[in-house]
Design a protein around this motif. Sequence first.
Motif, PDB file in Angstrom:
ATOM      1  N   THR A  52     -13.590 -10.943   4.005  1.00 42.33           N
ATOM      2  CA  THR A  52     -12.375 -11.206   4.774  1.00 42.33           C
ATOM      3  C   THR A  52     -12.190 -10.130   5.825  1.00 42.33           C
ATOM      4  O   THR A  52     -12.441  -8.948   5.570  1.00 42.33           O
ATOM      5  CB  THR A  52     -11.150 -11.247   3.829  1.00 42.33           C
ATOM      6  OG1 THR A  52     -11.413 -12.206   2.797  1.00 42.33           O
ATOM      7  CG2 THR A  52      -9.882 -11.652   4.553  1.00 42.33           C
ATOM      8  N   THR A  79     -10.487  -7.682   7.128  1.00 43.95           N
ATOM      9  CA  THR A  79      -9.406  -6.748   6.801  1.00 43.95           C
ATOM     10  C   THR A  79      -9.903  -5.317   7.017  1.00 43.95           C
ATOM     11  O   THR A  79     -11.102  -5.096   7.187  1.00 43.95           O
ATOM     12  CB  THR A  79      -8.985  -6.878   5.316  1.00 43.95           C
ATOM     13  OG1 THR A  79     -10.100  -6.439   4.506  1.00 43.95           O
ATOM     14  CG2 THR A  79      -8.610  -8.297   4.935  1.00 43.95           C
ATOM     15  N   ASN A 125      -2.429  -6.876  -5.017  1.00 42.72           N
ATOM     16  CA  ASN A 125      -3.383  -6.945  -3.920  1.00 42.72           C
ATOM     17  C   ASN A 125      -4.102  -5.614  -3.664  1.00 42.72           C
ATOM     18  O   ASN A 125      -5.149  -5.593  -3.030  1.00 42.72           O
ATOM     19  CB  ASN A 125      -2.656  -7.393  -2.641  1.00 42.72           C
ATOM     20  CG  ASN A 125      -3.545  -7.332  -1.422  1.00 42.72           C
ATOM     21  OD1 ASN A 125      -4.536  -8.044  -1.333  1.00 42.72           O
ATOM     22  ND2 ASN A 125      -3.210  -6.453  -0.492  1.00 42.72           N
ATOM     23  N   ILE A 185      -4.423  -8.438   3.754  1.00 42.23           N
ATOM     24  CA  ILE A 185      -3.933  -9.604   3.009  1.00 42.23           C
ATOM     25  C   ILE A 185      -2.509  -9.372   2.502  1.00 42.23           C
ATOM     26  O   ILE A 185      -1.652 -10.259   2.589  1.00 42.23           O
ATOM     27  CB  ILE A 185      -4.886  -9.918   1.830  1.00 42.23           C
ATOM     28  CG1 ILE A 185      -6.243 -10.405   2.364  1.00 42.23           C
ATOM     29  CG2 ILE A 185      -4.282 -10.963   0.897  1.00 42.23           C
ATOM     30  CD1 ILE A 185      -7.360 -10.394   1.333  1.00 42.23           C
ATOM     31  N   VAL A 233      -6.141 -16.314   3.066  1.00 47.79           N
ATOM     32  CA  VAL A 233      -6.015 -15.839   1.680  1.00 47.79           C
ATOM     33  C   VAL A 233      -4.534 -15.808   1.289  1.00 47.79           C
ATOM     34  O   VAL A 233      -4.153 -16.233   0.186  1.00 47.79           O
ATOM     35  CB  VAL A 233      -6.645 -14.439   1.515  1.00 47.79           C
ATOM     36  CG1 VAL A 233      -6.559 -13.986   0.060  1.00 47.79           C
ATOM     37  CG2 VAL A 233      -8.088 -14.428   1.999  1.00 47.79           C
ATOM     38  N   ALA A 234      -3.695 -15.337   2.215  1.00 46.36           N
ATOM     39  CA  ALA A 234      -2.255 -15.227   1.941  1.00 46.36           C
ATOM     40  C   ALA A 234      -1.632 -16.584   1.642  1.00 46.36           C
ATOM     41  O   ALA A 234      -0.760 -16.698   0.772  1.00 46.36           O
ATOM     42  CB  ALA A 234      -1.549 -14.559   3.120  1.00 46.36           C
ATOM     43  N   PRO A 249      -7.281 -13.020   6.858  1.00 40.74           N
ATOM     44  CA  PRO A 249      -6.278 -12.612   5.863  1.00 40.74           C
ATOM     45  C   PRO A 249      -5.184 -13.662   5.638  1.00 40.74           C
ATOM     46  O   PRO A 249      -4.740 -13.865   4.518  1.00 40.74           O
ATOM     47  CB  PRO A 249      -5.672 -11.332   6.467  1.00 40.74           C
ATOM     48  CG  PRO A 249      -6.684 -10.821   7.425  1.00 40.74           C
ATOM     49  CD  PRO A 249      -7.450 -12.008   7.923  1.00 40.74           C
TER      50      PRO A 249
END
Length: 265
Positions: free
Chosen positions: A193, A195, A95, A23, A235-236, A232
Amino acid sequence: MNHNAIATLENRHVLITGASQGIGLEVARLALAAGARVTLLARDGQRLQQAAQTFSADAQRVYTVQADVTDENAIARGFAAAREHAGSINVLVNNAGQARSERFDRMDAQFWNQMMQVNLTGTYLCINAALPDMLEQGWGRIVNVASVAGLKGYGYVTAYCAAKHGVVGLTRALALELAGKNITVNAVCPGYTETPLLVGAVANMVEKTGMTPDKAKAALASNNPQGRLVQPQEVAHAVLWLCLPQSSSINGQAVPVDGGEKMAG
């Protein structure tokens, strides 16, 4: 650069922790596209350099700081170096995080403290280091990447859940303190997520349950009413939105990015 673009962070310095992958890296990409100067902060120096190299076209607006968010002195030094290179910090995206699962009766205090240090104390230390700049400028954005685990309970991740609930509580309280200072404080709460952090969760499930990696991933995705893992970039985009000057009325919020999981729960 289109100066009339709505999503602009031109002349702003955005510092992102946990920025070498997942993220954080996607937030950096969007912040650069919005015209910001960006400091990537992470613990792993090699990964950090690899991340920076992906932005070679914008190299003059990218700076890296190797620091562990749990180390107060390293954060003070790192933020000072970032300031020297890219100017006062206008936007902080917290983050950096770590998720580990364990049954409560098998956890020890060291395990508990580690989850608190990385996820909650690290967030505090970084805000503490960036806030003086924002107060001096009379403008700022703080976005904490929490988790849906900051809004509801999950078994076997009690320490992580407690830490992320703490991040949401910190967000809400600090937002009220700073409301009159033109500084907003918000949280983004992703569901599961896709990631590198998720890879660890999948490996843990495989080890403990004997599931295949695909089955473990599917089990995590099934928490999401959309039946998939969050990406990701999704979310970003939520993080970037909260960083924009136009988002000044959004304050003290914990925004789920989870396909409706929290609502369904």
